[in-house]
Design an enzyme around this catalytic site. Structure first.
Site, PDB file in Angstrom:
ATOM      1  N   ASP A  63       1.434  -0.631  -8.511  1.00 23.54           N
ATOM      2  CA  ASP A  63       0.419  -1.103  -9.455  1.00 23.54           C
ATOM      3  C   ASP A  63      -0.985  -0.994  -8.872  1.00 23.54           C
ATOM      4  OD1 ASP A  63       2.249  -1.824 -11.436  1.00 23.54           O
ATOM      5  OD2 ASP A  63       2.537  -3.836 -10.610  1.00 23.54           O
TER       6      ASP A  63
ATOM      7  N   TYR B  91       9.469  -3.461   0.719  1.00 17.90           N
ATOM      8  CA  TYR B  91       8.072  -3.887   0.604  1.00 17.90           C
ATOM      9  C   TYR B  91       7.771  -4.949   1.657  1.00 17.90           C
ATOM     10  CZ  TYR B  91       7.446  -1.682  -4.005  1.00 17.90           C
ATOM     11  OH  TYR B  91       7.335  -0.781  -5.043  1.00 17.90           O
TER      12      TYR B  91
END
Length: 270
Positions: free
Chosen positions: A60, A118
């Site tokens: 994003d 992540y």
């Protein structure tokens, strides 16, 4: 032109690192800056033909990558140095190619991936940072990283992550398989490291937002398990900011033999 005269097509994989703070996300979009657009432009200059890339995970706006993987097809035969040094020379300073590897026809950066990893970096200090202000999330209340780690362990395995899923998520299912989630402190940095087969939209940032409430002793350790069971996004904490999030690694079957550089982000010990 007959089939015999068609030029050969090469499939190439690249490891990509980028600072996402000045981009409106990975995916190419009209009117706004994207990492994909800059990378495709640089690759097209080196290949001398239009290049389209496919990525392992579309991050994003404001999210970073140290271990993004892409692939593309081209009729251009180039040395590895052209796809690394040459492409980097045509990229802005906040995007870089880390490695290159020729891959077989059945490889796909997204669909061949078996897991994504992540790291979320929290700068836990009374005063905000300046130099790394777009590379970490500042949280001024003292955080108990061990408490956060214990609370997070209920997320392991296959679960319905509706409580940690963005309302606008387009995935067909909220079920994901979390392989590990670790919360550790490195001086003023609290690092949330999570690996799963895939992630629903905003899943890491929503988990971290709620873990910070536990770490600040605003919620009990049991709260994360209660949220998971409730399957209700409105009960969980606010979504953590984008700037602390990094896509650090993508797993593939060993037969592709892709390079595995240090995960980073590189201002932390690996």
């Amino acid at each position: 032109m007959s089939d015999q005269q068609q030029p050969p097509v090469y499939k190439i994989a690249l490891g990509i690192e980028y600072d996402g703070s000045k981009y409106y996300g990975w995916q190419r979009q009209n009117e706004v800056r994207s990492v994909q657009e800059k990378l495709e432009k640089a690759l097209s200059q080196v290949a001398n033909e239009p290049i389209t890339v496919f990525c392992a995970g579309r991050t994003d706006a404001g999210v970073h990558g140290t271990g993004q993987v892409v692939h593309f097809e081209t009729t251009a035969l180039r040395k590895d140095a052209a796809w690394t040094l040459g492409v980097n020379a045509n990229l802005p300073g906040d995007i870089a190619v880390r490695w290159v590897k020729a891959v077989p026809d059945d490889f796909h950066a997204r669909f061949s991936a078996t897991a994504r990893r992540y790291r979320y970096i929290i700068y836990n200090h009374r005063l905000r940072p300046a130099v790394l202000s777009k590379g970490v999330t500042h949280f001024y209340e003292p955080l108990d990283a061990e408490r956060m780690h214990r609370a997070a362990q209920c997320l392991l395995g296959e679960n319905d992550f509706t409580s940690f899923r963005a309302v606008q998520c387009q995935s067909r299912t909220p079920w994901r398989n979390v392989m590990h989630i670790n919360v550790t402190r490195h001086g003023p940095y609290v690092v949330v490291d999570i690996k799963a087969n895939a992630f629903v939209h905003h899943m890491v940032r929503n988990i971290v937002g709620s873990l910070m409430e536990v770490g600040a002793h605003n919620q009990p350790e049991s709260w994360i398990a209660e949220l998971l069971a409730a399957k209700d996004r409105t009960l969980a904490a606010a979504t953590a900011k984008a700037e602390g999030l990094y896509l650090v690694a993508v797993d593939y079957p060993d037969r592709y033999d892709l390079p595995k550089p240090p995960m980073g982000p590189l201002f932390l010990a690996d």
